[in-house]
Design an enzyme around this catalytic site. Structure first.
Site, PDB file in Angstrom:
ATOM      1  N   ASP A  94       0.867  -1.179   0.000  1.00 14.71           N
ATOM      2  CA  ASP A  94       0.000   0.000   0.000  1.00 14.71           C
ATOM      3  C   ASP A  94       0.904   1.230   0.000  1.00 14.71           C
ATOM      4  O   ASP A  94       2.111   1.131   0.197  1.00 14.71           O
ATOM      5  CB  ASP A  94      -1.005  -0.030   1.148  1.00 14.71           C
ATOM      6  N   ASP A 268      -8.096  -7.216   0.942  1.00 14.66           N
ATOM      7  CA  ASP A 268      -7.136  -7.394   2.028  1.00 14.66           C
ATOM      8  C   ASP A 268      -7.804  -6.884   3.292  1.00 14.66           C
ATOM      9  O   ASP A 268      -8.660  -5.999   3.224  1.00 14.66           O
ATOM     10  CB  ASP A 268      -5.862  -6.563   1.794  1.00 14.66           C
ATOM     11  N   CYS A 306     -14.086 -27.652   8.987  1.00 18.31           N
ATOM     12  CA  CYS A 306     -12.796 -27.105   8.555  1.00 18.31           C
ATOM     13  C   CYS A 306     -11.733 -28.197   8.539  1.00 18.31           C
ATOM     14  O   CYS A 306     -11.621 -28.982   9.477  1.00 18.31           O
ATOM     15  CB  CYS A 306     -12.383 -25.969   9.495  1.00 18.31           C
ATOM     16  N   CYS A 308      -8.425 -27.579   8.332  1.00 12.76           N
ATOM     17  CA  CYS A 308      -7.109 -26.999   8.613  1.00 12.76           C
ATOM     18  C   CYS A 308      -6.358 -27.806   9.661  1.00 12.76           C
ATOM     19  O   CYS A 308      -6.941 -28.625  10.378  1.00 12.76           O
ATOM     20  CB  CYS A 308      -7.233 -25.530   9.028  1.00 12.76           C
ATOM     21  N   CYS A 311      -7.944 -27.491  13.216  1.00 20.73           N
ATOM     22  CA  CYS A 311      -9.204 -28.201  13.422  1.00 20.73           C
ATOM     23  C   CYS A 311      -9.024 -29.717  13.344  1.00 20.73           C
ATOM     24  O   CYS A 311      -9.797 -30.472  13.929  1.00 20.73           O
ATOM     25  CB  CYS A 311     -10.253 -27.724  12.420  1.00 20.73           C
ATOM     26  N   HIS A 337      -5.881 -20.928  11.632  1.00 20.29           N
ATOM     27  CA  HIS A 337      -7.264 -21.306  11.329  1.00 20.29           C
ATOM     28  C   HIS A 337      -7.999 -20.177  10.608  1.00 20.29           C
ATOM     29  O   HIS A 337      -8.661 -20.415   9.592  1.00 20.29           O
ATOM     30  CB  HIS A 337      -8.045 -21.702  12.587  1.00 20.29           C
TER      31      HIS A 337
END
Ligand SMILES: [Zn+2]
Length: 374
Positions: A94, A268, A306, A308, A311, A337
């Site tokens: 940015d 973002d 989930c 991931c 999880c 997560h």
């Protein structure tokens, strides 16, 4: 020469949603995409390898912060931001415009740029469009953002008019200072506050200059969600079809889905990472505050849907224990997560667009949340 290119792969028939692909000199980015925020050349609590594993294609870094600490010239001497932070995929930086206004002290805006005092040590600086581009190029950014003023909300119309025109003049100076053979792409930022006619004017000013991509700035600054959606809905279709569209600093999972439906390709937000460190976790059925006593002996994974690492291996009880004990691992696991959840949401959106069932995906997303609430 810049190899930067956007290809529109599929246009949804029921909404403005679109599936596309951005090519950069550091690889391709499938869109719509969510970019994790790595303010100080690190996505807090995450290894670059983990970011890749969970599907991060591009990350964002921050001009204002890296300029003040450790300094863009040092980063350049050390081989650029990608080498410095061990990340070989694209980076968007940015322009520092937003942080100058939100963090810098004693700001003074002139035609030249913005004078401010560092929030770290009080030292005085002037950030100009030219310096902002110079910093971003020294960092080795793949996508450079123009330096602009992020207008607060609400703001007097007369001020919004002046500011929008000044930001357009600054955008032109950024375009002019970027070397023509640069491998970095330059994105213009549409301003105009919540005034739709000024948004239209800003789009026209930017299109006349010409950019590789276009962003909507000045959203998620305290306005009502409906106003944010209206501004997206009005502004995004005014942008060229063959350039990526980025809504800056947005937002919640719902905001991302609604942004996509209105034609946005890139997002973002600090929300998944910052909330993770505060124990606020995103799941397919809504948000969870892991510190709550009800999770003390809860053996279930955070989100049974989930896949991931967190999880698959840990219980809500353990995550609550780590968080309430102030353990460092709480930030690591919670961030992993939350970012996985965001990346899976975007992957699901891309798949739905390819399958032609985005409308169904969108209603399923909300239905799951209603089940929990009822
Ligand atoms: Zn998970």
């Amino acid at each position: 020469m810049s190899v930067f290119k956007y290809v529109l792969l599929q246009q949804d028939s029921d909404s403005q949603a679109r599936r596309g692909r951005i090519s950069t000199s550091r690889g391709e980015i499938e869109t719509p995409v969510f970019m994790p925020v790595g303010t100080l050349a690190t996505v807090k609590a995450m290894l670059p390898e983990t970011l890749k594993e969970i599907g991060s294609q591009i990350i964002l870094a921050n001009t204002y912060h890296l300029y003040l600490r450790p300094g863009h010239k040092l980063v350049q001497q050390l081989g650029g931001l990608h080498k410095f932070m061990h990340w070989d995929r694209p980076i968007l930086t940015d322009s520092g415009g937003f942080q100058v206004f939100s963090l810098g002290d004693l700001r003074k805006i002139t035609e030249e740029g913005t004078a401010f005092q560092s929030h770290i040590d009080g030292s005085k600086h002037i950030l100009t469009p030219e310096l902002s581009v110079e910093i971003q190029l020294a960092l080795g950014s793949d996508i450079v953002m123009v330096f602009d003023e992020c207008i607060p909300h609400p703001a007097e119309r007369a001020y919004v008019v002046d500011s929008t025109n000044r930001s357009a003049r600054w955008a032109k100076r950024c375009r002019e200072i970027l070397p023509s053979g640069s491998t970095s792409a330059l994105f213009g930022i549409v301003q105009g506050g919540m005034e739709l006619d000024l948004r239209k004017q800003s789009v026209e000013q930017l299109r006349e200059i010409g950019f590789e991509g276009y962003a909507l700035g000045g959203l998620s600054v305290g306005e009502e969600t409906s106003l944010m959606y209206d501004t997206m809905e009005y502004s995004l279709p005014l942008l060229p079809v063959d350039r990526p569209r980025y809504v800056m600093g947005v937002g919640t999972p719902e905001n991302l889905l609604e942004g996509v439906a209105r034609g946005c390709d890139m997002f973002d937000c600090v929300m998944p990472t910052r909330n993770a460190r505060n124990g606020m976790l995103f799941t397919s059925f809504g948000k969870i505050s892991i510190k709550q006593a009800q999770y003390r002996g809860d053996e279930r994974p955070l989100d049974p849907d989930c896949q991931c690492y967190v999880c698959r291996n840990y219980s809500r009880a353990y995550l609550r224990h780590l968080y309430t004990s102030n353990e460092i691992l709480a930030s690591v696991l919670n961030t992993q997560h939350n970012l996985y959840y965001y990346q899976q949401l975007m992957a699901g959106i891309r798949q739905a667009l390819e399958n032609g069932n985005f409308t169904e995906f969108r209603s399923d997303f909300y239905n799951k949340r209603e089940i929990l609430i009822s």
